[in-house]
Design a protein around this motif. Sequence first.
Motif, PDB file in Angstrom:
ATOM      1  N   ASN A 221       0.836  -1.198   0.000  1.00  0.00           N
ATOM      2  CA  ASN A 221       0.000   0.000   0.000  1.00  0.00           C
ATOM      3  C   ASN A 221       0.874   1.251   0.000  1.00  0.00           C
ATOM      4  OD1 ASN A 221      -2.349   1.474  -0.001  1.00  0.00           O
ATOM      5  ND2 ASN A 221      -2.669   1.344   2.191  1.00  0.00           N
ATOM      6  N   SER A 222       1.775   1.327  -0.961  1.00  0.00           N
ATOM      7  CA  SER A 222       2.697   2.447  -1.042  1.00  0.00           C
ATOM      8  C   SER A 222       1.952   3.765  -1.209  1.00  0.00           C
ATOM      9  CB  SER A 222       3.636   2.229  -2.234  1.00  0.00           C
ATOM     10  OG  SER A 222       4.424   3.364  -2.458  1.00  0.00           O
ATOM     11  N   GLY A 223       2.400   4.776  -0.504  1.00  0.00           N
ATOM     12  CA  GLY A 223       1.772   6.090  -0.641  1.00  0.00           C
ATOM     13  C   GLY A 223       2.208   7.037   0.458  1.00  0.00           C
ATOM     14  N   ALA A 224       1.842   8.303   0.277  1.00  0.00           N
ATOM     15  CA  ALA A 224       2.180   9.341   1.247  1.00  0.00           C
ATOM     16  C   ALA A 224       0.971   9.649   2.121  1.00  0.00           C
ATOM     17  CB  ALA A 224       2.634  10.594   0.506  1.00  0.00           C
TER      18      ALA A 224
ATOM     19  N   PRO B  68      18.064  17.118  10.521  1.00  0.00           N
ATOM     20  CA  PRO B  68      17.900  16.936   9.079  1.00  0.00           C
ATOM     21  C   PRO B  68      16.436  16.718   8.710  1.00  0.00           C
ATOM     22  CG  PRO B  68      19.702  15.590   9.894  1.00  0.00           C
ATOM     23  CD  PRO B  68      18.962  16.100  11.092  1.00  0.00           C
ATOM     24  N   MET B  69      16.018  17.316   7.613  1.00  0.00           N
ATOM     25  CA  MET B  69      14.616  17.293   7.217  1.00  0.00           C
ATOM     26  C   MET B  69      14.094  15.878   6.984  1.00  0.00           C
ATOM     27  SD  MET B  69      12.733  19.416   4.164  1.00  0.00           S
ATOM     28  CE  MET B  69      13.629  18.611   2.858  1.00  0.00           C
ATOM     29  N   ASP B  70      14.921  14.986   6.441  1.00  0.00           N
ATOM     30  CA  ASP B  70      14.409  13.650   6.120  1.00  0.00           C
ATOM     31  C   ASP B  70      14.172  12.781   7.357  1.00  0.00           C
ATOM     32  OD1 ASP B  70      17.260  13.785   6.116  1.00  0.00           O
ATOM     33  OD2 ASP B  70      17.403  11.824   5.197  1.00  0.00           O
ATOM     34  N   LEU B  71      14.544  13.249   8.541  1.00  0.00           N
ATOM     35  CA  LEU B  71      14.244  12.493   9.752  1.00  0.00           C
ATOM     36  C   LEU B  71      12.869  12.834  10.326  1.00  0.00           C
ATOM     37  CD1 LEU B  71      17.617  12.358  11.730  1.00  0.00           C
ATOM     38  CD2 LEU B  71      16.521  10.558  10.372  1.00  0.00           C
ATOM     39  N   VAL B  72      12.247  13.898   9.816  1.00  0.00           N
ATOM     40  CA  VAL B  72      10.935  14.304  10.344  1.00  0.00           C
ATOM     41  C   VAL B  72       9.854  14.383   9.262  1.00  0.00           C
ATOM     42  CG1 VAL B  72      11.873  15.525  12.345  1.00  0.00           C
ATOM     43  CG2 VAL B  72      11.554  16.753  10.191  1.00  0.00           C
ATOM     44  N   THR B  73      10.212  14.073   8.025  1.00  0.00           N
ATOM     45  CA  THR B  73       9.225  14.084   6.938  1.00  0.00           C
ATOM     46  C   THR B  73       9.144  12.704   6.300  1.00  0.00           C
ATOM     47  OG1 THR B  73      10.898  14.811   5.333  1.00  0.00           O
ATOM     48  CG2 THR B  73       9.566  16.531   6.387  1.00  0.00           C
ATOM     49  N   THR B  74       7.987  12.411   5.699  1.00  0.00           N
ATOM     50  CA  THR B  74       7.817  11.130   5.016  1.00  0.00           C
ATOM     51  C   THR B  74       8.069  11.305   3.525  1.00  0.00           C
ATOM     52  OG1 THR B  74       5.451  11.521   4.702  1.00  0.00           O
ATOM     53  CG2 THR B  74       6.097  10.350   6.693  1.00  0.00           C
ATOM     54  N   SER B  75       8.392  10.213   2.850  1.00  0.00           N
ATOM     55  CA  SER B  75       8.602  10.273   1.403  1.00  0.00           C
ATOM     56  C   SER B  75       7.274  10.041   0.692  1.00  0.00           C
ATOM     57  CB  SER B  75       9.616   9.210   0.970  1.00  0.00           C
ATOM     58  OG  SER B  75       9.082   7.915   1.162  1.00  0.00           O
ATOM     59  N   ALA B  76       7.253  10.291  -0.613  1.00  0.00           N
ATOM     60  CA  ALA B  76       6.023  10.124  -1.398  1.00  0.00           C
ATOM     61  C   ALA B  76       5.597   8.664  -1.468  1.00  0.00           C
ATOM     62  CB  ALA B  76       6.221  10.683  -2.801  1.00  0.00           C
ATOM     63  N   SER B  77       6.551   7.748  -1.406  1.00  0.00           N
ATOM     64  CA  SER B  77       6.208   6.324  -1.509  1.00  0.00           C
ATOM     65  C   SER B  77       5.925   5.695  -0.150  1.00  0.00           C
ATOM     66  CB  SER B  77       7.347   5.547  -2.169  1.00  0.00           C
ATOM     67  OG  SER B  77       8.472   5.486  -1.307  1.00  0.00           O
TER      68      SER B  77
END
Length: 202
Positions: free
Chosen positions: A93-96, A128-137
């Motif tokens: 169920n890939s998604g953001a 770092p931003m990628d530790l608190v945000t989710t990716s599109a997938s």
Amino acid sequence: MLKQLRPALVMIVALTLITGLAYPYAITSIAQAVFPRQAGGSLIERNGQVVGSALIGQAFTGDRYFHGRLSATVAPDPADPSKSVAAPYNAANSGASNLAPTNKALIDRVQADVQMLRTAASAGAAVPMDLVTTSASGLDPDITPEAALFQVPRVAKARSLGEGQVRRLVEQNVQGRLLGVLGEPRINVLALNLALDDLGKR
């Protein structure tokens, strides 16, 4: 009427066989012959047992491991299939999250995560931003080198290792840009954590 119907039916059957069977079979066969590891899902084995894929993130918890990017994927609630529950890195169920940047729930969650990470980190270290945000997938297996280096003090302390030793391990696991120009430098979290486990055995 039969004159028009017959060619249409023949075309439907022919195209179904070509595009639905022959073409996928040919491409899959070529991929398995030329790139067997990638065609099989880029699986990573340890002691003859599959521990994950290089393409799909995993939920690492605890201070002894590097943590990956957050995942917003969900799955049906076992108690009520009409509802969803959080299921990090659910490849089915890939998604953001699809929450807008102005969404209060998203803002509150990010602020709480930033505060928590700042409390656990070295004084003055930027989160770092990628530790608190989710990716599109929701399946991202990689983090930035900065995100890994940010976690070095926590991991080193939990494993009773020198920070310099863990930092060198992070630097050794950085993958550069594809062909030197495409994408950004990144670190595969599963590969880094497996190398970390190996480091503890030396």
